[in-house]
Design an enzyme around this catalytic site. Structure first.
Site, PDB file in Angstrom:
ATOM      1  N   LEU A  73       0.851  -1.195   0.000  1.00  0.00           N
ATOM      2  CA  LEU A  73       0.000   0.000   0.000  1.00  0.00           C
ATOM      3  C   LEU A  73       0.883   1.240   0.000  1.00  0.00           C
ATOM      4  CD1 LEU A  73      -2.829  -0.845   2.577  1.00  0.00           C
ATOM      5  CD2 LEU A  73      -3.163  -0.348   0.154  1.00  0.00           C
ATOM      6  N   ASP A  74       0.465   2.277  -0.732  1.00  0.00           N
ATOM      7  CA  ASP A  74       1.197   3.541  -0.738  1.00  0.00           C
ATOM      8  C   ASP A  74       1.231   4.139   0.666  1.00  0.00           C
ATOM      9  OD1 ASP A  74       1.510   3.329  -3.481  1.00  0.00           O
ATOM     10  OD2 ASP A  74      -0.306   4.475  -3.914  1.00  0.00           O
ATOM     11  N   VAL A  75       2.197   4.997   0.908  1.00  0.00           N
ATOM     12  CA  VAL A  75       2.323   5.661   2.214  1.00  0.00           C
ATOM     13  C   VAL A  75       1.048   6.415   2.567  1.00  0.00           C
ATOM     14  CG1 VAL A  75       3.552   7.452   3.498  1.00  0.00           C
ATOM     15  CG2 VAL A  75       4.841   5.850   2.077  1.00  0.00           C
TER      16      VAL A  75
ATOM     17  N   ALA B 129      -1.915   5.800   1.612  1.00  0.00           N
ATOM     18  CA  ALA B 129      -3.084   4.923   1.677  1.00  0.00           C
ATOM     19  C   ALA B 129      -3.135   4.202   3.016  1.00  0.00           C
ATOM     20  CB  ALA B 129      -3.040   3.909   0.541  1.00  0.00           C
TER      21      ALA B 129
ATOM     22  N   ARG C 109      -5.044   5.102  -8.195  1.00  0.00           N
ATOM     23  CA  ARG C 109      -4.698   6.463  -8.629  1.00  0.00           C
ATOM     24  C   ARG C 109      -4.943   6.633 -10.125  1.00  0.00           C
ATOM     25  NH1 ARG C 109       1.147   6.810  -7.442  1.00  0.00           N
ATOM     26  NH2 ARG C 109       1.034   4.552  -7.165  1.00  0.00           N
TER      27      ARG C 109
END
EC number: 5.4.99.25
Length: 345
Positions: free
Chosen positions: A38-40, A42, A174
């Protein structure tokens, strides 16, 4: 217990790698992996595999995932989320009706170009590293599937819309958000992103951890999930002593369809019930009762006659996961063998 799953909830503001470090500090020296970075910016479900469960991570990576995300319309950032710099603006903001109606255009098989700020590699270098250096990043389109997409809320004042989606592996939310905005003749980027489910793992029973001091190893293990949990919807065979020994040592192993089949669930057919058989768009199935358990299972007739190959199934020995693999007619081909019990010969 040292082989299990943990349903961890990653908070916003830390990386998946940082969360791995936190869990490792709690559990100590043990093999750990996770399914799906997961992105930072998110938050949400990040399943952890401990011990032998790491051999099954690829199954979770392939599993369907669900997300709830909010798009800010009228602007585009270089990263596709609020961590990036605004690189374009547009006055056109969609109406509530348009924000809801656009969803149907994206359901099904979709071609998507991953964002430049991603962990994909370009000539051995992470794409996000090249993007941060201002270099042009060209990534190949990939095929994904959007199983469901719906608008949950539209905020006209703040020019935002919140969506829910269920999607296949490889989907970048995104990029989906940017494509939604473009389809609405606008621009957009993600301001909030939450992953609510990965396969069987859901957010309502997830463990929330921000530091290694918040929970003990024993408390964490009490919330563990059995290793076989993610295999509940595929075929399972029970091995005899001789079959288990053959599998353990990589030897050819044969199963008898009449004696060895115990469970078959969730076959991806739309079936029409006709008496004691069921007609499917792709195969016939036979309804059979297992005399030993009293439970009723559905077996494809091709499997019944030993004519069908099974791409993925698992084998139990004395009630414990022994291996996963494929079946070519009656011959089991092992993909992974597990060491979960000392009760071996």
């Amino acid at each position: 217990m040292s082989n299990y799953w943990l349903n961890i909830y990653k908070p916003r503001g830390i990386s998946s790698a940082q969360l791995v470090s936190i869990v490792k500090k709690i559990l100590g020296k043990t093999k750990i992996g996770h399914a799906g970075t997961l992105d930072v910016e998110a938050e949400g479900i990040l399943p952890f595999a401990v011990g032998e469960a790491t051999k099954l991570i690829h199954l979770l990576i392939d599993a369907r995932k669900t997300y709830i995300f909010t798009i800010k319309f009228g602007m585009q950032t270089n990263s596709g989320d609020c961590a990036g710099k605004v690189i374009a603006t547009k006055d056109c903001i969609p109406s509530q009706e348009e924000a809801y109606a656009v969803c149907s255009k994206f359901i099904g098989n979709v071609t998507q170009i991953p964002p430049a700020f991603s962990a994909l590699k370009v000539n051995g270098v992470r794409a996000y590293k090249l993007a941060r250096e201002g270099k042009k990043v060209e990534l190949k389109p990939r095929n994904i599937t959007i199983y469901d997409l719906k608008c949950l809320n539209f905020d006209e004042k703040n020019a935002t819309a919140t969506y829910y989606t269920e999607c296949s592996k490889g989907t970048y939310i995104r990029t989906l958000a940017e494509d939604l905005a473009l389809s609405l003749q606008s621009l957009g980027f993600v301001i909030e992103l939450r992953r609510t489910q990965v396969g069987i793992f859901k957010e309502e029973n997830a463990i929330r951890i921000k530091s290694p001091d918040e929970i003990t190893k024993n408390a964490l293990e009490e919330k563990s999930i059995k290793i076989e949990a993610i295999l509940d919807d595929i075929l399972v065979l029970d091995a005899t002593d001789s079959q288990a020994q053959q599998i353990k040592y990589g030897q050819k192993c044969l199963f008898n369809y009449e004696k060895d089949f115990r469970h078959l669930a969730k076959f991806a057919y739309r079936e029409e019930f006709k008496g004691n058989t069921e007609r499917s768009t792709t195969a016939y199935t036979l309804v059979r009762e297992d005399a030993s358990t009293g439970l009723t299972y559905k077996l494809p007739l091709e499997v019944e006659f030993g004519k069908m190959s099974v791409d993925l199934l698992w084998v139990r020995y004395k009630g414990t996961l022994l291996a996963i693999g494929s079946l070519n007619k009656s011959c089991f081909n092992s993909l992974r063998v597990f060491n979960l019990t000392q009760d071996f010969f």
